[in-house]
Design an enzyme around this catalytic site. Structure first.
Site, PDB file in Angstrom:
ATOM      1  N   HIS A 148       0.772  -1.524  -0.150  1.00  0.00           N
ATOM      2  CA  HIS A 148       0.409   0.055  -0.028  1.00  0.00           C
ATOM      3  C   HIS A 148       0.720   1.073   0.078  1.00  0.00           C
ATOM      4  CE1 HIS A 148      -3.354   2.661   1.220  1.00  0.00           C
ATOM      5  NE2 HIS A 148      -2.286   3.409   1.398  1.00  0.00           N
ATOM      6  N   ARG A 157       3.606  11.030  -5.208  1.00  0.00           N
ATOM      7  CA  ARG A 157       5.150  11.209  -5.516  1.00  0.00           C
ATOM      8  C   ARG A 157       6.450  10.560  -6.090  1.00  0.00           C
ATOM      9  NH1 ARG A 157       4.798  10.297   0.150  1.00  0.00           N
ATOM     10  NH2 ARG A 157       5.460   8.759   0.164  1.00  0.00           N
ATOM     11  N   GLU A 213     -10.390   2.554   3.342  1.00  0.00           N
ATOM     12  CA  GLU A 213      -9.232   1.437   3.365  1.00  0.00           C
ATOM     13  C   GLU A 213      -9.393   0.900   4.682  1.00  0.00           C
ATOM     14  OE1 GLU A 213      -6.296   4.653   5.050  1.00  0.00           O
ATOM     15  OE2 GLU A 213      -5.742   5.145   3.510  1.00  0.00           O
TER      16      GLU A 213
HETATM   17 CA    CA Z   1      -5.473   4.365   7.461  1.00  0.00          CA
END
Ligand code: CA
Length: 440
Positions: A148, A157, A213
């Site tokens: 992740h 980035r 998530e």
């Molecule tokens: Ca989290």
């Protein structure tokens, strides 16, 4: 061997219960599980109190306390379980947790003399509603999946996806506990400052890139005093159990605000936990070895131990499903989004606890540690839509022909967890689910 890794008679896969539904194939809550929640009969004005799941029933711990069936440490433990917050019970520590688990296991077994009295203490799960199982004083969210961290890093980035501290520090940030709610608590799409890449200024608008998530939540039992540390080999003696945890995330708000100090309003509008806490003792059969490849930096001594190497990880299957408003109206099943396992985590629960306290920070009973999004090594194991949609550039196709890049109003995200292996009884986590409502 520590308490958290030792198998005992309560794990025997041959055990069955006089609660028949607990003996069914693929039941989440067989007698080997015995997870904790706080509940009452739905729509009633009863007091919330502790409960333990068995099959499709709940053992009402307030009723069990007064049943006369229990004694000794198990009865002392029950004396703390009739509260709407289980913190005092969680603070009692491993000997009390183990004593109550063994006593409940014996009382619920097929042939137990306790059956006639204890059957009076059962409430059907389909008649129950839940609250948070404890007062979560502090909540810390870690970032323990390197898969992740790497794929999200690439999106935010591109030339510098994984920062150099990642392989040395179990990275985390202090989150906000006031917005953690129990499964079924729906919430409004958040608003926030959003700046489109080509815009010169931000606007205040409803989030357009709302995401989930897939995490696990780790509940601290007995904590440590301010100034003391918890060493890695006793770390899990301080962990009461694990739940499913959905850390809802507003990616467009996050992209604009997260530097220089990290997540703020992109994360603190809602997080959702499953009602059931699966105890570390119930999870003991599903522990597995933790590896750190020889080519990678090895942990500093305070994060290193033989016990952690041998049994530090947990093989917990974690599945995410999406049910859209259209699916619900048409009576169609939810669509599968991903399946992964907590065993892929770069850091273990023991390492998270040891790291959190190495500076003398005090953990308290009921504190929660989020694991961070649990993405596995392959794309199908990604624990967020940000990853599944490759930053919103690729649609995620659902079973009914609909497609998503991020969540829409009316979408319900459902997460399930379970543990399964040869020689052990399968146990489940139940589910955590919540629905996105339209912004004001
Ligand atoms: Ca989290």
């Amino acid at each position: 061997m520590s308490y958290a890794t030792t198998l005992n008679e309560t794990h025997d896969p041959e055990l069955t219960s006089w609660v028949e539904s607990a003996n069914q194939e693929n039941c989440d809550f067989p007698i080997q599980n015995l997870p904790f929640a706080v509940f009452r009969r739905a729509g009633s004005n009863e007091a919330f109190r502790g409960g333990v799941a068995i099959g499709d029933q709940i053992v009402d711990l307030a009723a069990a306390k007064n049943s006369g069936l229990f004694s000794g440490v198990a009865q002392e433990a029950l004396n703390h379980c009739d509260s709407p917050e289980l913190n005092d019970y969680m603070a009692m520590g491993k000997s009390a947790w183990s004593a109550l688990r063994l006593a409940l296991s014996k009382a619920l077994r097929t042939g137990s003399d306790a059956q006639s009295k204890l059957s009076q203490c059962l409430v059907a799960q389909n008649e129950a509603e839940y609250s948070l199982p404890c007062r979560i004083g502090d909540y810390t969210d870690f970032y323990t999946s390197i898969y992740h961290a790497t794929s999200v890093g690439k999106l935010f980035r591109p030339d510098n996806p994984l920062l150099p501290n990642y392989k040395w520090v179990p990275i985390g940030y202090h989150g906000r506990s006031s917005s953690i709610e129990v499964s079924g608590s729906n919430f409004k799409r958040p608003k926030g400052q959003i700046k489109a890449p080509d815009a010169s200024e931000p606007v205040l608008a409803p989030c357009k890139r709302l995401d989930y998530e897939m995490e696990v939540g780790i509940y601290i039992g007995n904590g440590n005093n301010l100034g003391d540390t918890i060493d890695i080999d006793s770390a899990e003696d301080h962990v009461f159990g694990i739940c499913l945890f959905n850390d809802w995330s507003a990616r467009d708000i996050q992209g604009w605000e997260y530097q220089p100090l990290g997540p703020f309003l992109a994360k603190n509008f809602a997080s959702t936990v499953s009602p059931w806490i699966i105890t570390t003792e119930a999870l003991a059969p599903f522990r597995c070895a933790w590896h750190r490849d020889e080519s990678e930096p090895q942990p500093l001594p305070y994060l290193e131990s033989e016990q952690n190497r041998q049994t530090g990880s947990y093989d917990i299957q974690l599945e995410v499903q999406l049910e859209t408003a259209n699916m619900r109206e048409a009576g169609q099943p939810a669509s599968h989004l991903s399946l992964s396992s907590f065993k892929h985590s770069y850091w273990t629960v023991a390492q998270m606890v040891a790291h959190h306290t190495v500076n003398g920070c005090n953990l308290q009973p009921g504190d929660m540690l989020g694991s961070g999004t649990q993405s596995g090594p392959t794309h199908e194991e990604a624990g967020s839509m940000l990853e599944l949609s490759n930053g919103g550039k690729q649609t995620i196709n659902l079973d009914n022909g609909e497609a998503r890049t991020f969540l829409e109003d009316g979408d319900t995200v459902i997460m399930r967890g379970w543990c399964q292996k040869e020689g052990a009884k399968r146990i489940g986590f139940g589910e955590v689910a919540a629905t996105i409502l339209a912004a004001d």
